[in-house]
Design a protein around this motif. Sequence first.
Motif, short mmCIF file in Angstrom:
data_model
loop_
_atom_site.label_atom_id
_atom_site.label_comp_id
_atom_site.label_asym_id
_atom_site.label_seq_id
_atom_site.Cartn_x
_atom_site.Cartn_y
_atom_site.Cartn_z
N LEU A 1 10.96 4.97 0.08
CA LEU A 1 10.03 5.98 0.11
C LEU A 1 10.51 7.37 -0.74
O LEU A 1 9.49 7.91 -1.20
CB LEU A 1 9.91 6.20 1.49
CG LEU A 1 9.30 5.05 2.28
CD1 LEU A 1 9.20 5.30 3.79
CD2 LEU A 1 7.88 4.61 1.67
N VAL A 2 11.47 7.94 -0.69
CA VAL A 2 11.78 9.09 -1.11
C VAL A 2 12.42 8.97 -2.53
O VAL A 2 11.90 9.57 -3.50
CB VAL A 2 12.95 9.83 -0.42
CG1 VAL A 2 13.19 11.18 -1.04
CG2 VAL A 2 12.22 9.92 1.19
N ASP A 3 13.58 8.12 -2.57
CA ASP A 3 14.11 8.18 -4.04
C ASP A 3 13.28 7.30 -5.02
O ASP A 3 13.53 7.70 -6.22
CB ASP A 3 15.64 7.44 -3.84
CG ASP A 3 16.47 8.22 -3.01
OD1 ASP A 3 16.21 9.56 -2.73
OD2 ASP A 3 17.44 7.88 -2.65
N SER A 4 12.44 6.22 -4.52
CA SER A 4 11.95 5.35 -5.57
C SER A 4 10.34 5.70 -5.29
O SER A 4 9.59 5.14 -6.20
CB SER A 4 12.39 3.86 -5.29
OG SER A 4 13.49 3.59 -5.38
N ASP A 5 10.01 6.52 -4.70
CA ASP A 5 8.28 6.91 -4.57
C ASP A 5 7.82 5.64 -4.45
O ASP A 5 6.54 5.57 -4.76
CB ASP A 5 7.95 7.61 -5.95
CG ASP A 5 8.47 8.98 -5.91
OD1 ASP A 5 9.17 9.43 -5.12
OD2 ASP A 5 8.84 9.52 -7.16
N VAL A 6 8.14 4.88 -3.60
CA VAL A 6 7.40 3.58 -3.19
C VAL A 6 6.20 3.96 -2.38
O VAL A 6 6.30 4.71 -1.33
CB VAL A 6 8.39 2.50 -2.50
CG1 VAL A 6 7.35 1.45 -2.18
CG2 VAL A 6 9.35 1.84 -3.28
N VAL B 1 1.24 -0.71 1.16
CA VAL B 1 0.98 -1.08 2.55
C VAL B 1 2.02 -1.61 3.48
O VAL B 1 1.89 -1.60 4.72
CB VAL B 1 -0.32 -2.00 2.38
CG1 VAL B 1 -1.48 -1.66 1.67
CG2 VAL B 1 0.13 -3.26 1.94
N ASP B 2 2.97 -2.18 3.04
CA ASP B 2 4.26 -2.51 3.66
C ASP B 2 4.75 -1.34 4.56
O ASP B 2 5.22 -1.70 5.55
CB ASP B 2 5.30 -3.27 2.87
CG ASP B 2 4.86 -4.51 2.19
OD1 ASP B 2 3.85 -4.97 2.78
OD2 ASP B 2 5.33 -4.91 1.05
N TYR B 3 4.86 -0.15 3.99
CA TYR B 3 5.41 0.82 4.69
C TYR B 3 4.26 1.81 5.79
O TYR B 3 4.77 2.83 6.22
CB TYR B 3 5.97 1.85 3.94
CG TYR B 3 7.49 1.30 3.53
CD1 TYR B 3 8.29 0.76 4.33
CD2 TYR B 3 7.75 1.24 2.03
CE1 TYR B 3 9.58 0.44 3.83
CE2 TYR B 3 8.76 0.60 1.60
CZ TYR B 3 9.98 0.36 2.72
OH TYR B 3 11.18 -0.36 2.10
N LEU B 4 3.10 1.14 5.45
CA LEU B 4 2.00 2.02 6.32
C LEU B 4 2.21 2.01 7.93
O LEU B 4 2.46 3.08 8.64
CB LEU B 4 0.68 1.61 6.09
CG LEU B 4 -0.29 2.02 4.90
CD1 LEU B 4 -1.47 1.45 4.88
CD2 LEU B 4 -0.19 3.48 5.02
N PRO B 5 2.88 0.73 8.52
CA PRO B 5 3.03 0.68 9.82
C PRO B 5 4.36 1.65 10.06
O PRO B 5 4.69 2.20 11.19
CB PRO B 5 3.56 -0.67 10.09
CG PRO B 5 2.92 -1.49 9.03
CD PRO B 5 2.91 -0.49 7.89
N THR B 6 5.08 1.92 9.27
CA THR B 6 6.41 2.88 9.59
C THR B 6 6.00 4.27 9.61
O THR B 6 6.40 4.82 10.38
CB THR B 6 7.56 2.72 8.29
OG1 THR B 6 7.63 1.28 8.20
CG2 THR B 6 8.67 3.44 8.60
N LEU B 7 5.17 4.74 8.62
CA LEU B 7 4.71 5.89 8.74
C LEU B 7 3.66 6.03 9.99
O LEU B 7 3.44 7.32 10.59
CB LEU B 7 3.88 6.38 7.46
CG LEU B 7 4.84 6.28 6.33
CD1 LEU B 7 4.25 7.05 5.08
CD2 LEU B 7 5.91 7.11 6.51
N GLU C 1 6.42 15.05 1.82
CA GLU C 1 5.86 14.37 0.22
C GLU C 1 5.61 12.85 0.41
O GLU C 1 4.51 12.60 -0.18
CB GLU C 1 6.65 14.89 -0.72
CG GLU C 1 6.69 16.53 -1.21
CD GLU C 1 7.69 16.66 -2.24
OE1 GLU C 1 8.37 15.80 -2.83
OE2 GLU C 1 7.41 18.01 -2.94
N VAL C 2 6.43 12.16 1.24
CA VAL C 2 5.95 10.90 1.45
C VAL C 2 4.61 10.77 1.99
O VAL C 2 3.78 9.86 1.43
CB VAL C 2 7.11 10.04 2.22
CG1 VAL C 2 6.83 8.87 2.71
CG2 VAL C 2 8.33 10.02 1.32
#
Length: 222
Positions: free
Chosen positions: A75-80, A83-89, A151-152
């Motif tokens: 999320l931070v280093d690679s700016d990915v 939708v796979d990370y929507l549940p995380t946020l 920023e993420v």
Amino acid sequence: MGKNFKSIVCIGLIALTFYSCKKGSNSETADLGTNQYKDYNEQVSQNVSKLNPERKQQREKWLKELKKNPVYIDLVDSDVVSVDYLPTLNAVSDAIKNSFSIDGSSQFGISEAIATNLEKSNNGDSKMSFVVAVSSLSLRMNGGLPNEIVEVFDRYRSKYNLYGAGNTNFYDSNGKSVKIEKPFNISYAFGLFDPKDEKVLDAIYESVQKGVSQWKESSEQV
């Protein structure tokens, strides 16, 4: 959306922000950014400078562990942005919504359904570790979120908006379709970053009305 209702929501969200009147030195290098969340980043910088040595050491430990987390790296280093990370946020936003204080101790809660779904997902342990560390940092007693995490969230807001219903197809600017299987709501995080943003207030109200989210039961925010 009624004016009086929106005022009530705004008052509740302002309680989430971190107030600081005097500027001071800060041993943690902070990127205050140039975006609309600069005020929040400055407040976090001030808060961190006032942490006692034990609390500051704990904050630095969380940050050090976070930077080794594969979710942070994506999320931070690679700016990915996926939708796979929507549940995380979504889980972090839920924790921010459910932050509270008991006998001077700050805590947060995460919906059991949200936590269970995240734990069962691919790389679930790393995602939950990320959520717990980030949610802990968001508490006032721990200083607040560093700019790279803000920023993420901003990148995900730009692509997926502040909330969304589950089982829907999302189309990007190139017409490519991806399916969002679960409801998500990151608007509560932005209530922390910028409590005066009218679009955030509208999103919180609308998400509740549409059943994507619900009001926080505890009245004392931290």
